[in-house]
Write a protein that holds these residues in place. Structure first.
Motif, PDB file in Angstrom:
ATOM      1  N   ALA A  75       0.515  -1.246   0.082  1.00 21.45           N
ATOM      2  CA  ALA A  75       0.291  -0.155   0.321  1.00 21.45           C
ATOM      3  C   ALA A  75       1.194   1.554  -0.342  1.00 21.45           C
ATOM      4  CB  ALA A  75      -0.901   0.170   1.585  1.00 21.45           C
ATOM      5  N   ASN A  76       2.416   0.649   0.182  1.00 20.95           N
ATOM      6  CA  ASN A  76       2.589   1.797   0.261  1.00 20.95           C
ATOM      7  C   ASN A  76       3.294   2.484  -0.979  1.00 20.95           C
ATOM      8  OD1 ASN A  76       4.671   4.556   1.682  1.00 20.95           O
ATOM      9  ND2 ASN A  76       6.438   2.497   2.034  1.00 20.95           N
ATOM     10  N   THR A  77       2.951   2.539  -1.997  1.00 20.91           N
ATOM     11  CA  THR A  77       3.338   3.016  -3.137  1.00 20.91           C
ATOM     12  C   THR A  77       2.569   4.584  -3.952  1.00 20.91           C
ATOM     13  OG1 THR A  77       1.982   1.999  -4.873  1.00 20.91           O
ATOM     14  CG2 THR A  77       3.321   0.426  -4.017  1.00 20.91           C
ATOM     15  N   PRO A  78       3.540   4.912  -5.247  1.00 22.22           N
ATOM     16  CA  PRO A  78       2.075   6.000  -5.460  1.00 22.22           C
ATOM     17  C   PRO A  78       0.610   5.056  -6.119  1.00 22.22           C
ATOM     18  CG  PRO A  78       4.314   6.214  -6.251  1.00 22.22           C
ATOM     19  CD  PRO A  78       3.905   4.856  -4.967  1.00 22.22           C
ATOM     20  N   PHE A  79       0.152   4.439  -6.853  1.00 22.47           N
ATOM     21  CA  PHE A  79      -0.970   3.695  -7.161  1.00 22.47           C
ATOM     22  C   PHE A  79      -1.475   2.731  -5.903  1.00 22.47           C
ATOM     23  CE2 PHE A  79       3.291   3.631 -10.078  1.00 22.47           C
ATOM     24  CZ  PHE A  79       2.396   4.352 -10.637  1.00 22.47           C
ATOM     25  N   SER A  80      -0.837   2.511  -5.319  1.00 24.56           N
ATOM     26  CA  SER A  80      -1.816   1.906  -4.188  1.00 24.56           C
ATOM     27  C   SER A  80      -1.871   2.507  -2.692  1.00 24.56           C
ATOM     28  CB  SER A  80      -1.315   0.312  -3.611  1.00 24.56           C
ATOM     29  OG  SER A  80      -0.071   0.350  -3.420  1.00 24.56           O
ATOM     30  N   ASN A  81      -1.633   3.566  -1.990  1.00 26.07           N
ATOM     31  CA  ASN A  81      -1.821   4.773  -0.935  1.00 26.07           C
ATOM     32  C   ASN A  81      -2.791   4.750  -0.199  1.00 26.07           C
ATOM     33  OD1 ASN A  81      -2.437   7.651  -1.810  1.00 26.07           O
ATOM     34  ND2 ASN A  81      -0.488   6.877  -2.662  1.00 26.07           N
ATOM     35  N   LYS A  82      -3.812   4.760  -0.960  1.00 28.10           N
ATOM     36  CA  LYS A  82      -5.238   5.038  -0.802  1.00 28.10           C
ATOM     37  C   LYS A  82      -6.121   3.742  -0.071  1.00 28.10           C
ATOM     38  CE  LYS A  82      -6.331   9.175  -0.874  1.00 28.10           C
ATOM     39  NZ  LYS A  82      -6.953  10.793   0.626  1.00 28.10           N
ATOM     40  N   LEU A  83      -5.777   2.486  -0.578  1.00 28.56           N
ATOM     41  CA  LEU A  83      -5.389   1.183  -0.204  1.00 28.56           C
ATOM     42  C   LEU A  83      -5.117   0.361   1.011  1.00 28.56           C
ATOM     43  CD1 LEU A  83      -5.318  -0.425  -3.699  1.00 28.56           C
ATOM     44  CD2 LEU A  83      -7.926  -0.205  -2.474  1.00 28.56           C
ATOM     45  N   GLU A  84      -5.449  -0.620   1.842  1.00 32.34           N
ATOM     46  CA  GLU A  84      -4.670  -1.048   2.271  1.00 32.34           C
ATOM     47  C   GLU A  84      -3.924  -2.123   2.723  1.00 32.34           C
ATOM     48  OE1 GLU A  84      -7.149  -0.812   6.205  1.00 32.34           O
ATOM     49  OE2 GLU A  84      -7.393   1.222   5.480  1.00 32.34           O
ATOM     50  N   GLU A  85      -2.639  -2.340   3.025  1.00 33.66           N
ATOM     51  CA  GLU A  85      -1.988  -3.814   2.003  1.00 33.66           C
ATOM     52  C   GLU A  85      -3.396  -4.647   3.183  1.00 33.66           C
ATOM     53  OE1 GLU A  85       2.037  -3.487   3.857  1.00 33.66           O
ATOM     54  OE2 GLU A  85       2.058  -5.396   3.851  1.00 33.66           O
ATOM     55  N   GLY A  86      -2.647  -5.860   2.504  1.00 36.98           N
ATOM     56  CA  GLY A  86      -3.880  -7.197   2.310  1.00 36.98           C
ATOM     57  C   GLY A  86      -5.619  -7.146   2.031  1.00 36.98           C
TER      58      GLY A  86
END
Lengths: 233, 83
Positions: free
Chosen positions: A122-133
């Motif tokens: 989730a720590n990327t420019p493309f997934s920071n509005k999502l959560e890991e898992g």
């Protein structure tokens, strides 16, 4: 922010991407014909899905020699955000901005379906509005989405946390049963080592509005916007 | 003028879904002895070049750049002079 959507002969998701960026994300957006060579006006670049050059020879193999692709490579090397969706992902692999290659789907069938994806990073420019898992639902539509790379590359993808999305079951099971196309390690989306280039087979632009049955794709574009607003280009 | 035949094949160890399907089909047709089927591409290229060595170099260059994808494919070039 200003988004550029590259149009190759045979692109067919360009209008969907433009619609989402313009009317849903409310961002300035425009098409860039593949013969162009200047990307300096854009804050992010989208390589849309489709069948560039009829998928002749290999998917993405001919598009990668379009004049615009040298500009995309430079843009990416300078840290600019680039997202390749479906055929866009295939082109990013062919041009070498992402490692690996695509093979024909294990079933040999073109698959059009909605699948579960697990957000691995989730720590990327493309997934920071999502959560890991987190498990999201995104449509797929491809005949060659069977991701392949050698063992060493897979190890590097794992070590550098470059696997962003994997195909999974409703409970997040990353098994063969929930692998639609035979992709190595259930890979649905990867980024480059620097994290500014993402390729994914599923289509976030097809699930960015409730009226289309889902909004999980919206969060991917919203992540890009969030990143651009915080970090800048 | 030269004529080249370029055989593009999947690297060893890379799964060939087409080959697998054809193998199963051959088994259905009772060719039970068929152990493995691998499908590749056969490309013919006619080109003008000053000599065979240059032609071969150019063809290898084209294969590396475009005709084959080195991540998943190997290639072999056969070259002959034609009038």
């Amino acid at each position: 922010m200003k988004f550029g959507i590259i149009v190759f002969p045979g692109s067919n998701c360009d209008a969907d991407c433009l619609h989402v960026m313009k009317n849903v994300m409310k961002q300035e957006s425009e098409y860039i014909w593949h013969q162009e060579s200047d990307l300096s006006a854009y804050d992010a670049i989208i390589l849309p899905g489709g069948f560039s050059y009829g998928d002749y020879l290999r998917t993405g193999a001919i598009a990668r020699f379009s004049p615009i692709m040298s500009a995309v490579v430079d843009y990416a090397r300078q840290g600019g955000l680039v997202i390749g969706i479906c055929n866009g992902f295939q082109i990013l692999l062919e041009v070498g901005l992402l490692p690996g290659a695509m093979l024909r789907n294990r079933s040999l069938k073109f698959i059009c379906d909605t699948v579960n994806l697990k957000v691995r990073q989730a720590n990327t420019p493309f997934s920071n509005k999502l959560e890991e898992g987190q498990i999201i639902q995104v449509p797929i539509a491809h005949g060659e989405g069977n991701y392949y790379c050698d063992e060493k590359t897979l190890q590097e993808l794992n070590d550098n946390k470059q696997i962003i999305f994997t195909y999974c079951g409703p409970e997040g099971e990353e098994s063969l049963e929930y692998n639609p196309n035979g992709s190595l390690a259930n890979i649905a989306g990867i980024c480059n080592e620097k994290g500014n280039v993402l390729g994914m087979m599923p289509h976030p632009e097809r699930c960015s509005e409730a009226v289309l049955g889902g909004t999980d794709g919206y969060k991917i574009f919203a992540s890009m916007l969030n990143y651009l607003e915080e970090v800048g280009r | 003028m030269f004529k080249a035949i370029i055989y593009v094949t999947l690297k060893e160890g890379v799964l060939d879904p087409q080959g697998e399907a054809v193998k199963k089909s051959l088994h259905v047709l009772n060719y039970e002895g068929v152990d493995e089927v691998r499908i590749g591409k056969f490309i013919e290229v006619w080109l003008k070049s000053q000599d065979e060595e240059t032609a071969r170099r150019e063809l290898e260059d084209m294969s590396d750049k475009l005709l084959a994808n080195p991540v998943i494919e190997d290639y072999r070039v056969e070259l002959m002079e034609v009038v």
